[in-house]
Design a protein around this motif. Structure first.
Motif, PDB file in Angstrom:
ATOM      1  N   TRP A  95       0.498  -0.852   0.088  1.00 22.55           N
ATOM      2  CA  TRP A  95      -0.238  -0.113   0.253  1.00 22.55           C
ATOM      3  C   TRP A  95       0.424   1.358   0.286  1.00 22.55           C
ATOM      4  O   TRP A  95       1.770   1.772   0.669  1.00 22.55           O
ATOM      5  N   THR A  96      -0.059   2.153  -0.633  1.00 20.53           N
ATOM      6  CA  THR A  96       0.922   3.593  -0.697  1.00 20.53           C
ATOM      7  C   THR A  96       0.713   4.056   0.769  1.00 20.53           C
ATOM      8  O   THR A  96       1.963   4.717   1.078  1.00 20.53           O
ATOM      9  N   GLY A  97      -0.719   4.074   1.221  1.00 22.29           N
ATOM     10  CA  GLY A  97      -0.683   4.542   2.785  1.00 22.29           C
ATOM     11  C   GLY A  97      -2.138   3.787   3.233  1.00 22.29           C
ATOM     12  O   GLY A  97      -3.379   3.384   2.261  1.00 22.29           O
ATOM     13  N   ILE A  98      -2.796   4.061   3.989  1.00 23.85           N
ATOM     14  CA  ILE A  98      -3.914   3.398   4.667  1.00 23.85           C
ATOM     15  C   ILE A  98      -5.010   4.773   5.099  1.00 23.85           C
ATOM     16  O   ILE A  98      -4.909   5.450   5.378  1.00 23.85           O
ATOM     17  N   SER A  99      -5.906   4.619   4.085  1.00 23.97           N
ATOM     18  CA  SER A  99      -6.973   4.983   4.452  1.00 23.97           C
ATOM     19  C   SER A  99      -8.099   5.054   5.440  1.00 23.97           C
ATOM     20  O   SER A  99      -8.771   5.960   6.268  1.00 23.97           O
ATOM     21  N   ARG A 100      -8.479   3.534   5.229  1.00 26.90           N
ATOM     22  CA  ARG A 100      -9.423   3.037   6.176  1.00 26.90           C
ATOM     23  C   ARG A 100      -8.927   1.329   6.909  1.00 26.90           C
ATOM     24  O   ARG A 100      -8.692   1.021   5.174  1.00 26.90           O
ATOM     25  N   VAL A 101      -9.086   1.180   7.380  1.00 27.92           N
ATOM     26  CA  VAL A 101      -9.189  -0.908   7.324  1.00 27.92           C
ATOM     27  C   VAL A 101     -10.549  -1.299   7.854  1.00 27.92           C
ATOM     28  O   VAL A 101     -11.568  -0.937   8.348  1.00 27.92           O
ATOM     29  N   CYS A 102     -10.578  -2.952   7.340  1.00 30.31           N
ATOM     30  CA  CYS A 102     -11.726  -3.482   7.968  1.00 30.31           C
ATOM     31  C   CYS A 102     -11.173  -4.490   8.110  1.00 30.31           C
ATOM     32  O   CYS A 102     -10.634  -5.626   7.063  1.00 30.31           O
ATOM     33  N   PHE A 111      -8.795  -5.927   5.081  1.00 26.59           N
ATOM     34  CA  PHE A 111      -8.892  -5.422   3.942  1.00 26.59           C
ATOM     35  C   PHE A 111      -8.172  -3.869   3.845  1.00 26.59           C
ATOM     36  O   PHE A 111      -8.869  -3.132   5.096  1.00 26.59           O
ATOM     37  N   ILE A 112      -7.676  -3.392   2.904  1.00 21.77           N
ATOM     38  CA  ILE A 112      -6.839  -1.796   3.868  1.00 21.77           C
ATOM     39  C   ILE A 112      -7.357  -1.494   2.466  1.00 21.77           C
ATOM     40  O   ILE A 112      -6.857  -1.442   0.728  1.00 21.77           O
ATOM     41  N   LEU A 113      -7.822   0.069   2.546  1.00 19.08           N
ATOM     42  CA  LEU A 113      -8.401   1.018   1.745  1.00 19.08           C
ATOM     43  C   LEU A 113      -6.833   1.635   1.219  1.00 19.08           C
ATOM     44  O   LEU A 113      -6.664   2.687   2.163  1.00 19.08           O
ATOM     45  N   ASP A 114      -6.481   1.868   0.735  1.00 17.45           N
ATOM     46  CA  ASP A 114      -5.092   2.392  -0.136  1.00 17.45           C
ATOM     47  C   ASP A 114      -6.169   3.583  -1.601  1.00 17.45           C
ATOM     48  O   ASP A 114      -5.855   3.209  -2.613  1.00 17.45           O
ATOM     49  N   ALA A 117      -3.573   5.213  -4.172  1.00 11.04           N
ATOM     50  CA  ALA A 117      -3.720   4.666  -5.819  1.00 11.04           C
ATOM     51  C   ALA A 117      -4.638   3.851  -6.183  1.00 11.04           C
ATOM     52  O   ALA A 117      -4.887   2.705  -6.537  1.00 11.04           O
ATOM     53  N   TYR A 118      -6.261   4.426  -4.686  1.00 13.87           N
ATOM     54  CA  TYR A 118      -7.742   3.573  -5.545  1.00 13.87           C
ATOM     55  C   TYR A 118      -7.679   2.279  -5.650  1.00 13.87           C
ATOM     56  O   TYR A 118      -8.419   2.111  -6.986  1.00 13.87           O
ATOM     57  N   ARG A 119      -7.821   1.585  -5.069  1.00 13.11           N
ATOM     58  CA  ARG A 119      -7.368   0.266  -4.903  1.00 13.11           C
ATOM     59  C   ARG A 119      -7.807  -0.571  -3.508  1.00 13.11           C
ATOM     60  O   ARG A 119      -7.743   0.628  -2.483  1.00 13.11           O
ATOM     61  N   ILE A 120      -8.235  -1.385  -3.200  1.00 15.59           N
ATOM     62  CA  ILE A 120      -8.265  -1.933  -2.107  1.00 15.59           C
ATOM     63  C   ILE A 120      -6.840  -3.283  -2.374  1.00 15.59           C
ATOM     64  O   ILE A 120      -7.234  -4.554  -2.811  1.00 15.59           O
ATOM     65  N   LEU A 121      -6.663  -3.680  -0.767  1.00 12.61           N
ATOM     66  CA  LEU A 121      -5.614  -4.714  -1.128  1.00 12.61           C
ATOM     67  C   LEU A 121      -5.777  -5.803   0.171  1.00 12.61           C
ATOM     68  O   LEU A 121      -6.847  -5.210   1.097  1.00 12.61           O
ATOM     69  N   VAL A 122      -5.918  -7.289   0.016  1.00 13.23           N
ATOM     70  CA  VAL A 122      -6.582  -8.048   1.130  1.00 13.23           C
ATOM     71  C   VAL A 122      -5.335  -8.808   1.678  1.00 13.23           C
ATOM     72  O   VAL A 122      -4.766  -9.239   0.982  1.00 13.23           O
ATOM     73  N   PHE A 129      -0.282 -11.422   1.776  1.00 17.40           N
ATOM     74  CA  PHE A 129      -1.122 -10.635   0.615  1.00 17.40           C
ATOM     75  C   PHE A 129      -1.924 -11.876   0.349  1.00 17.40           C
ATOM     76  O   PHE A 129      -1.525 -12.692   0.040  1.00 17.40           O
ATOM     77  N   LYS A 130      -3.116 -11.558  -0.171  1.00 14.44           N
ATOM     78  CA  LYS A 130      -4.104 -12.772  -0.918  1.00 14.44           C
ATOM     79  C   LYS A 130      -4.555 -12.149  -2.029  1.00 14.44           C
ATOM     80  O   LYS A 130      -4.935 -12.421  -3.369  1.00 14.44           O
ATOM     81  N   ARG A 131      -5.249 -10.588  -2.365  1.00 15.40           N
ATOM     82  CA  ARG A 131      -5.851 -10.166  -3.819  1.00 15.40           C
ATOM     83  C   ARG A 131      -5.612  -8.336  -3.290  1.00 15.40           C
ATOM     84  O   ARG A 131      -5.907  -8.175  -2.684  1.00 15.40           O
ATOM     85  N   SER A 132      -5.881  -7.812  -4.274  1.00 12.18           N
ATOM     86  CA  SER A 132      -6.550  -6.494  -4.424  1.00 12.18           C
ATOM     87  C   SER A 132      -7.410  -6.539  -6.105  1.00 12.18           C
ATOM     88  O   SER A 132      -6.479  -7.508  -6.221  1.00 12.18           O
ATOM     89  N   PHE A 133      -7.709  -5.020  -5.505  1.00 10.58           N
ATOM     90  CA  PHE A 133      -8.539  -5.338  -6.943  1.00 10.58           C
ATOM     91  C   PHE A 133      -8.617  -3.124  -6.802  1.00 10.58           C
ATOM     92  O   PHE A 133      -9.092  -2.404  -6.030  1.00 10.58           O
ATOM     93  N   ARG A 134      -8.847  -2.940  -7.773  1.00  8.92           N
ATOM     94  CA  ARG A 134      -8.662  -1.525  -8.376  1.00  8.92           C
ATOM     95  C   ARG A 134     -10.224  -0.610  -8.216  1.00  8.92           C
ATOM     96  O   ARG A 134     -11.141  -1.657  -7.882  1.00  8.92           O
ATOM     97  N   LEU A 135     -10.711   0.491  -8.050  1.00  5.01           N
ATOM     98  CA  LEU A 135     -11.170   1.359  -7.156  1.00  5.01           C
ATOM     99  C   LEU A 135     -11.864   2.235  -8.517  1.00  5.01           C
ATOM    100  O   LEU A 135     -10.939   2.419  -8.991  1.00  5.01           O
TER     101      LEU A 135
END
Length: 338
Positions: A95-102, A111-114, A117-122, A129-135
């Motif tokens: 992640w480039t930064g942590i915006s939100r976490v759940c 789930f890390i909301l970055d 970078a307009y994406r979520i990393l899991v 690391f499991k996966r990531s997806f763009r927003l």
């Protein structure tokens, strides 16, 4: 944990706050009168340093905190440090930064909301690391909040007043709910020189004591509860409508208990010379009879300095506030800490 054991026997329908009306005043509401208050000493070390209200998830045996400096910090329920991991960087699994976490504990999905970078990393809770997806949200129209919403979905709030449900698997948008409805610029902002606007945000997804979340947006004249089944139930309303107030006055939920709803109003007023403004008023609504009182402050009976907005974290539907050691030492010397 609620200590009132109050059962609202009858649904009275949505309550109504009249912002032009004066309500009976209560100088102070003490947290201990409504709930059990526990204090958890947080262990820190060189790799697990807090910068404020960093708690993201709390259960009896697990506490997760996060910030951009230390990354993800994992503790047991008593505040003992277990481990941490920091995957900050520019790589595909970072992640480039942590915006939100759940956190979805059953699936062990963190789930890390970055948003940079307009994406979520899991990841799992160990940092694998499991996966990531763009927003699909960029620029000023971006995801601000993210909460767990059942086994397969995330519930999110998008800046500029839109609530969305996302697939946990790949971020697919399952539903959008636009609550702006062409009402214009209904934000809480500060106007600086050169026509620069600084927007002030407050939480848009507040846990409801009845389950689900309270949906809060500046455009809404009605406060809704989003049930776990994704039904929008009206909880309360305000008068006059937000577009009929001058200066504009917004009503937002503060926190919710089985007996009381706490909300606050805030006016879009700012004194540029004094650099102060946004006057607020806090209200308490009794769910058993819809009686409304104006509250001066909400405090912790045992410690000073708690007359500020407290925040929530996921897990046990608890509300949390962070005290620095000097505040607790001061309370201890004054005989307030129990």
């Amino acid at each position: 944990k609620d200590t009132m054991s109050t059962v609202v026997a009858k649904d009275l329908g949505p309550w109504t706050i009249d912002l032009n009306k004066s309500y009976p005043k209560v100088d102070e509401v003490v947290l201990q009168d409504m709930a059990e208050v526990d204090y958890i000493p947080i262990e820190t070390n060189d790799s697990m340093l807090w910068r404020g209200l960093d708690i993201e998830y709390l259960q009896k045996d697990l506490l997760i905190a996060a910030n951009d400096y230390s990354g993800i910090m994992v503790y047991d329920g008593q505040g003992k440090a277990l481990h941490s991991f920091n995957r900050k960087g520019n790589g595909p699994e970072e992640w480039t930064g942590i915006s939100r976490v759940c956190y979805d504990r059953k699936a062990d999905d963190l789930f890390i909301l970055d948003m940079a970078a307009y994406r979520i990393l899991v990841y799992d809770l160990k940092g694998n690391f499991k996966r990531s997806f763009r927003l699909p949200y960029v620029g000023a129209h971006y995801l601000r909040e993210l909460v767990d919403f059942g086994p397969d979905e995330l519930l999110a709030y998008v800046a500029d007043n839109e609530f969305v449900r996302l697939s946990k698997k790949d971020g697919t948008i399952l539903e959008k709910k636009d609550v702006r409805r062409g009402k214009g610029d209904l934000r809480l902002w500060i106007e600086y020189e050169d026509n620069y606007l600084a927007t002030i945000y407050t939480d848009a997804l507040i846990p409801s004591a009845e389950g689900g979340y309270l949906a809060a947006a500046y455009t809404l004249d009605t406060l809704y509860r989003i049930t776990p089944q994704n039904v929008w139930v009206p909880v309360g309303t305000r008068t006059p409508q937000v577009t009929k107030t001058d200066p504009m006055e917004f009503v937002r939920p503060l926190f919710d208990t089985p007996r009381y709803s706490f909300v606050f109003s805030v006016k879009r007023m700012w004194n540029r010379e004094a650099d102060t403004g946004f006057p607020t008023t806090t209200y308490r609504i009794d769910k058993t009879n819809h009686q409304i009182h104006e509250i001066e402050k909400v405090t912790d009976a045992n410690a000073e300095g708690s007359d500020r907005l407290i925040d929530f974290c996921e897990g046990e539907d608890v509300w949390v506030s962070v005290y620095y050691p000097e505040a607790l030492l001061d309370a201890l010397e004054k005989g307030r800490l129990k």
